[in-house]
Design an enzyme around this catalytic site. Sequence first.
Site, PDB file in Angstrom:
ATOM      1  N   HIS A 145     -87.305  66.983 117.704  1.00  0.00           N
ATOM      2  CA  HIS A 145     -87.517  66.785 119.134  1.00  0.00           C
ATOM      3  C   HIS A 145     -89.000  66.956 119.420  1.00  0.00           C
ATOM      4  O   HIS A 145     -89.594  67.997 119.106  1.00  0.00           O
ATOM      5  CB  HIS A 145     -86.704  67.804 119.935  1.00  0.00           C
ATOM      6  CG  HIS A 145     -86.973  67.756 121.407  1.00  0.00           C
ATOM      7  ND1 HIS A 145     -86.645  66.660 122.182  1.00  0.00           N
ATOM      8  CD2 HIS A 145     -87.555  68.656 122.233  1.00  0.00           C
ATOM      9  CE1 HIS A 145     -87.002  66.891 123.427  1.00  0.00           C
ATOM     10  NE2 HIS A 145     -87.557  68.100 123.494  1.00  0.00           N
ATOM     11  N   GLY A 163     -89.008  70.180 129.113  1.00  0.00           N
ATOM     12  CA  GLY A 163     -89.612  70.527 130.393  1.00  0.00           C
ATOM     13  C   GLY A 163     -90.969  71.168 130.311  1.00  0.00           C
ATOM     14  O   GLY A 163     -91.585  71.464 131.346  1.00  0.00           O
ATOM     15  N   GLY A 165     -93.673  69.785 129.279  1.00  0.00           N
ATOM     16  CA  GLY A 165     -94.720  68.830 129.655  1.00  0.00           C
ATOM     17  C   GLY A 165     -95.208  67.936 128.541  1.00  0.00           C
ATOM     18  O   GLY A 165     -96.315  67.374 128.621  1.00  0.00           O
ATOM     19  N   LYS A 166     -94.413  67.742 127.497  1.00  0.00           N
ATOM     20  CA  LYS A 166     -94.845  66.926 126.357  1.00  0.00           C
ATOM     21  C   LYS A 166     -95.076  65.459 126.760  1.00  0.00           C
ATOM     22  O   LYS A 166     -96.103  64.867 126.426  1.00  0.00           O
ATOM     23  CB  LYS A 166     -93.805  66.995 125.223  1.00  0.00           C
ATOM     24  CG  LYS A 166     -93.582  68.387 124.664  1.00  0.00           C
ATOM     25  CD  LYS A 166     -92.637  68.377 123.482  1.00  0.00           C
ATOM     26  CE  LYS A 166     -91.228  67.955 123.871  1.00  0.00           C
ATOM     27  NZ  LYS A 166     -90.584  68.880 124.834  1.00  0.00           N
ATOM     28  N   SER A 167     -94.104  64.884 127.463  1.00  0.00           N
ATOM     29  CA  SER A 167     -94.215  63.473 127.827  1.00  0.00           C
ATOM     30  C   SER A 167     -95.344  63.238 128.827  1.00  0.00           C
ATOM     31  O   SER A 167     -96.069  62.241 128.733  1.00  0.00           O
ATOM     32  CB  SER A 167     -92.889  62.967 128.403  1.00  0.00           C
ATOM     33  OG  SER A 167     -91.865  63.003 127.424  1.00  0.00           O
ATOM     34  N   ASP A 184     -89.540  61.895 122.577  1.00  0.00           N
ATOM     35  CA  ASP A 184     -88.272  62.621 122.615  1.00  0.00           C
ATOM     36  C   ASP A 184     -87.683  62.857 121.230  1.00  0.00           C
ATOM     37  O   ASP A 184     -87.449  63.986 120.825  1.00  0.00           O
ATOM     38  CB  ASP A 184     -87.245  61.916 123.502  1.00  0.00           C
ATOM     39  CG  ASP A 184     -86.007  62.771 123.714  1.00  0.00           C
ATOM     40  OD1 ASP A 184     -86.166  63.923 124.158  1.00  0.00           O
ATOM     41  OD2 ASP A 184     -84.902  62.310 123.415  1.00  0.00           O
ATOM     42  N   ARG A 249    -107.914  83.119 119.467  1.00  0.00           N
ATOM     43  CA  ARG A 249    -109.091  82.703 120.242  1.00  0.00           C
ATOM     44  C   ARG A 249    -110.239  82.257 119.358  1.00  0.00           C
ATOM     45  O   ARG A 249    -111.223  81.685 119.846  1.00  0.00           O
ATOM     46  CB  ARG A 249    -109.552  83.856 121.142  1.00  0.00           C
ATOM     47  CG  ARG A 249    -108.468  84.305 122.122  1.00  0.00           C
ATOM     48  CD  ARG A 249    -108.940  85.453 122.990  1.00  0.00           C
ATOM     49  NE  ARG A 249    -110.091  85.092 123.811  1.00  0.00           N
ATOM     50  CZ  ARG A 249    -110.710  85.944 124.650  1.00  0.00           C
ATOM     51  NH1 ARG A 249    -110.279  87.194 124.740  1.00  0.00           N
ATOM     52  NH2 ARG A 249    -111.737  85.559 125.356  1.00  0.00           N
TER      53      ARG A 249
END
Length: 308
Positions: A145, A163, A165-167, A184, A249
Amino acid sequence: MNEIVLPRATVMLEKFAGDLGLEMLYTGRGIMTLTTISVDRPGLRLAGFFNYFDAERILLIGLAEHEYMRSFSPDERKEKIGRLFECGEIPCVIFSRDLPVLPEFMESARASGTPIFRTSKVTSSLMADLYIYLNRLLAPETTMHGVLMDVFGSGILLTGNSGVGKSETAMELIKRGHRLVADDSVLIKRVENELVGTAPERIRYFMELRGIGIINVKNMYGSGSVLGEKEIGLVFEMEPWRRDKEYDRIGGEKNFEDILGIKVPKLTVPVSPGRNLAILIEVAARDQRLKSMGYDAAQELIQRTIGR
């Protein structure tokens, strides 16, 4: 990650012939089921030695096998070739060098429904082509996925929970001139020591954007915005920012994702309002390329610090 699919492929004869430039002489059962990348030149089998013979291999008839069979009488040829086809369901037989198909071979092929092909290529070239073709066709595969993007020539696999925010991040990258490979569901194959990702055929070039719906990236942004497949060079995991977690960091930590037995460099990046993830992915792609060339900014900084 889904369970790894064992190598097995059913191929239509027309596609097989077209992919390899073969002449189809007899269609037989109409399809082939391939389970191994090995190809058999059945010289020893025609001589009567059947130890270690695997009937699931494609049979390749070259000049040596052809001339050997011609040295026997028709009855002897029929017996030897018949024994060969009695060992199991052979996927197909290919004749190289445009060799004529002996009547006894065609008779046994018709009796067993075995497809027959022919090519003008010399035997060694044909074997090389079959090796490359079967390696890709039967490569171990899995699905993940995520979203696979081509960013500055590097294959970046965006992962994370639904949800996160990948797309939307992928859309920003497309707007900046990068290319979508899969959204997807990413189909990944291990070809030799490389991981090649692509999209399942039924959802290729489609993308789901919450609140908008399904879009076709190729139709919306043009053919230059998509790519059929790409080698995966970096996993970019997106997760909601956690105040209780320490994030790298400096870049000194080396993390990897194991995919089909190959370790791929992995970054875990926190997502929060105001962070421009598209820029971070572009930076990560360039940095990964520099590291592959032997330069590591974190190591240089450490060395400078120690040097002082």
